[in-house]
Motif scaffolding. Structure first.
Motif, PDB file in Angstrom:
ATOM      1  N   ASP A 160      35.941  29.083  35.294  1.00 28.64           N
ATOM      2  CA  ASP A 160      36.900  29.432  36.343  1.00 28.64           C
ATOM      3  C   ASP A 160      37.892  30.483  35.835  1.00 28.64           C
ATOM      4  OD1 ASP A 160      35.653  27.641  38.026  1.00 28.64           O
ATOM      5  OD2 ASP A 160      37.204  26.098  37.843  1.00 28.64           O
ATOM      6  N   GLU A 161      38.325  30.324  34.594  1.00 31.46           N
ATOM      7  CA  GLU A 161      39.237  31.313  33.998  1.00 31.46           C
ATOM      8  C   GLU A 161      38.563  32.683  33.894  1.00 31.46           C
ATOM      9  OE1 GLU A 161      42.690  29.984  30.950  1.00 31.46           O
ATOM     10  OE2 GLU A 161      40.663  29.804  30.205  1.00 31.46           O
ATOM     11  N   ASP A 162      37.303  32.679  33.493  1.00 27.71           N
ATOM     12  CA  ASP A 162      36.566  33.943  33.409  1.00 27.71           C
ATOM     13  C   ASP A 162      36.470  34.590  34.791  1.00 27.71           C
ATOM     14  OD1 ASP A 162      36.245  33.803  30.681  1.00 27.71           O
ATOM     15  OD2 ASP A 162      34.150  33.163  30.743  1.00 27.71           O
ATOM     16  N   MET A 163      36.290  33.786  35.830  1.00 29.90           N
ATOM     17  CA  MET A 163      36.241  34.321  37.189  1.00 29.90           C
ATOM     18  C   MET A 163      37.597  34.928  37.563  1.00 29.90           C
ATOM     19  SD  MET A 163      34.429  35.087  39.750  1.00 29.90           S
ATOM     20  CE  MET A 163      32.944  34.245  39.282  1.00 29.90           C
ATOM     21  N   MET A 164      38.683  34.254  37.178  1.00 27.05           N
ATOM     22  CA  MET A 164      40.023  34.790  37.429  1.00 27.05           C
ATOM     23  C   MET A 164      40.196  36.124  36.708  1.00 27.05           C
ATOM     24  SD  MET A 164      43.273  35.059  35.680  1.00 27.05           S
ATOM     25  CE  MET A 164      43.017  33.874  34.398  1.00 27.05           C
ATOM     26  N   ILE A 165      39.748  36.202  35.473  1.00 28.40           N
ATOM     27  CA  ILE A 165      39.848  37.435  34.696  1.00 28.40           C
ATOM     28  C   ILE A 165      39.018  38.528  35.363  1.00 28.40           C
ATOM     29  CG2 ILE A 165      39.329  38.524  32.470  1.00 28.40           C
ATOM     30  CD1 ILE A 165      39.879  35.700  31.202  1.00 28.40           C
ATOM     31  N   LEU A 166      37.834  38.178  35.856  1.00 28.17           N
ATOM     32  CA  LEU A 166      36.979  39.151  36.527  1.00 28.17           C
ATOM     33  C   LEU A 166      37.625  39.657  37.813  1.00 28.17           C
ATOM     34  CD1 LEU A 166      34.371  40.762  36.737  1.00 28.17           C
ATOM     35  CD2 LEU A 166      33.288  38.744  37.772  1.00 28.17           C
ATOM     36  N   VAL A 167      38.238  38.773  38.579  1.00 27.33           N
ATOM     37  CA  VAL A 167      38.927  39.187  39.806  1.00 27.33           C
ATOM     38  C   VAL A 167      40.045  40.171  39.450  1.00 27.33           C
ATOM     39  CG1 VAL A 167      40.410  38.402  41.705  1.00 27.33           C
ATOM     40  CG2 VAL A 167      38.323  37.137  41.153  1.00 27.33           C
ATOM     41  N   PHE A 168      40.809  39.850  38.419  1.00 23.36           N
ATOM     42  CA  PHE A 168      41.883  40.739  37.963  1.00 23.36           C
ATOM     43  C   PHE A 168      41.318  42.093  37.531  1.00 23.36           C
ATOM     44  CE2 PHE A 168      43.889  42.318  34.001  1.00 23.36           C
ATOM     45  CZ  PHE A 168      45.047  42.854  34.556  1.00 23.36           C
ATOM     46  N   ALA A 169      40.306  42.063  36.686  1.00 22.28           N
ATOM     47  CA  ALA A 169      39.740  43.307  36.157  1.00 22.28           C
ATOM     48  C   ALA A 169      39.146  44.153  37.281  1.00 22.28           C
ATOM     49  CB  ALA A 169      38.680  42.997  35.103  1.00 22.28           C
ATOM     50  N   GLN A 170      38.431  43.531  38.217  1.00 28.41           N
ATOM     51  CA  GLN A 170      37.821  44.288  39.300  1.00 28.41           C
ATOM     52  C   GLN A 170      38.891  44.855  40.231  1.00 28.41           C
ATOM     53  OE1 GLN A 170      34.314  44.958  39.570  1.00 28.41           O
ATOM     54  NE2 GLN A 170      35.336  46.550  40.763  1.00 28.41           N
ATOM     55  N   TRP A 171      39.939  44.095  40.480  1.00 27.31           N
ATOM     56  CA  TRP A 171      41.055  44.601  41.294  1.00 27.31           C
ATOM     57  C   TRP A 171      41.627  45.854  40.640  1.00 27.31           C
ATOM     58  CZ3 TRP A 171      46.200  45.490  40.352  1.00 27.31           C
ATOM     59  CH2 TRP A 171      47.007  45.751  41.462  1.00 27.31           C
ATOM     60  N   CYS A 172      41.820  45.800  39.316  1.00 22.11           N
ATOM     61  CA  CYS A 172      42.344  46.963  38.599  1.00 22.11           C
ATOM     62  C   CYS A 172      41.411  48.164  38.767  1.00 22.11           C
ATOM     63  CB  CYS A 172      42.515  46.645  37.115  1.00 22.11           C
ATOM     64  SG  CYS A 172      43.873  45.521  36.739  1.00 22.11           S
ATOM     65  N   VAL A 173      40.120  47.957  38.546  1.00 24.09           N
ATOM     66  CA  VAL A 173      39.146  49.038  38.689  1.00 24.09           C
ATOM     67  C   VAL A 173      39.212  49.607  40.108  1.00 24.09           C
ATOM     68  CG1 VAL A 173      36.660  49.550  38.773  1.00 24.09           C
ATOM     69  CG2 VAL A 173      37.597  48.203  36.876  1.00 24.09           C
ATOM     70  N   ASN A 174      39.283  48.728  41.097  1.00 25.84           N
ATOM     71  CA  ASN A 174      39.328  49.167  42.493  1.00 25.84           C
ATOM     72  C   ASN A 174      40.545  50.038  42.790  1.00 25.84           C
ATOM     73  OD1 ASN A 174      37.057  47.597  42.807  1.00 25.84           O
ATOM     74  ND2 ASN A 174      37.989  46.125  44.195  1.00 25.84           N
ATOM     75  N   HIS A 175      41.609  49.856  42.025  1.00 28.52           N
ATOM     76  CA  HIS A 175      42.848  50.599  42.266  1.00 28.52           C
ATOM     77  C   HIS A 175      43.114  51.660  41.197  1.00 28.52           C
ATOM     78  CE1 HIS A 175      44.044  48.270  45.751  1.00 28.52           C
ATOM     79  NE2 HIS A 175      43.554  47.226  45.111  1.00 28.52           N
ATOM     80  N   GLY A 176      42.103  51.952  40.391  1.00 26.39           N
ATOM     81  CA  GLY A 176      42.237  53.003  39.384  1.00 26.39           C
ATOM     82  C   GLY A 176      43.186  52.660  38.259  1.00 26.39           C
ATOM     83  N   LEU A 177      43.332  51.378  37.975  1.00 32.93           N
ATOM     84  CA  LEU A 177      44.229  50.931  36.911  1.00 32.93           C
ATOM     85  C   LEU A 177      43.422  50.418  35.727  1.00 32.93           C
ATOM     86  CD1 LEU A 177      46.652  48.940  39.227  1.00 32.93           C
ATOM     87  CD2 LEU A 177      47.076  51.186  38.199  1.00 32.93           C
ATOM     88  N   ASP A 178      44.005  50.490  34.552  1.00 36.40           N
ATOM     89  CA  ASP A 178      43.369  50.006  33.327  1.00 36.40           C
ATOM     90  C   ASP A 178      43.741  48.536  33.134  1.00 36.40           C
ATOM     91  OD1 ASP A 178      42.521  49.393  30.773  1.00 36.40           O
ATOM     92  OD2 ASP A 178      43.559  51.066  29.809  1.00 36.40           O
TER      93      ASP A 178
END
Length: 108
Positions: free
Chosen positions: A19-37
């Motif tokens: 579940d934590e990995d999924m949370m991290i993935l949601v965060f990382a993908q959100w960043c990618v979607n918004h052009g953030l590192d």
């Protein structure tokens, strides 16, 4: 009986990690979607941590903005809150604020 208890405990811990990995993935993908590192935002939230190996591992699972589905800001903030990542949520809110201000005042 101890073996059965340990097995249940191990399954619970593994489920939480997933579940934590999924949370991290949601965060990382959100960043990618918004052009953030994602690593940079994470460093802003947790400057005392050198490298988050789980974030680095999960980053490999992100896809391009074009391939990804939209992740609403409130969804990300809810997921971060669920896992008690308040410092990261504050950093995300700051990034959202900067993004929204840039949209309202382009070129500034």
């Amino acid at each position: 009986m101890e073996s059965a208890d340990k097995s249940v405990e191990e399954r619970i811990v593994e489920s939480y990690r997933q579940d934590e990995d999924m949370m991290i993935l949601v965060f990382a993908q959100w960043c990618v979607n918004h052009g953030l590192d994602p690593a940079e935002l994470y460093r802003k939230a947790y400057p005392d941590q050198l490298v988050n190996e789980r974030l680095a591992r999960v980053l490999e699972l992100t896809v391009s903005r074009e391939e990804a589905g939209d992740i609403p800001d409130q969804t990300l903030l809810g997921v971060l809150s669920l896992f008690g990542n308040d410092d990261l949520a504050i950093t995300v809110v700051d990034a959202i604020t900067e993004r929204d201000q840039a949209k309202r005042h382009p070129g500034e």
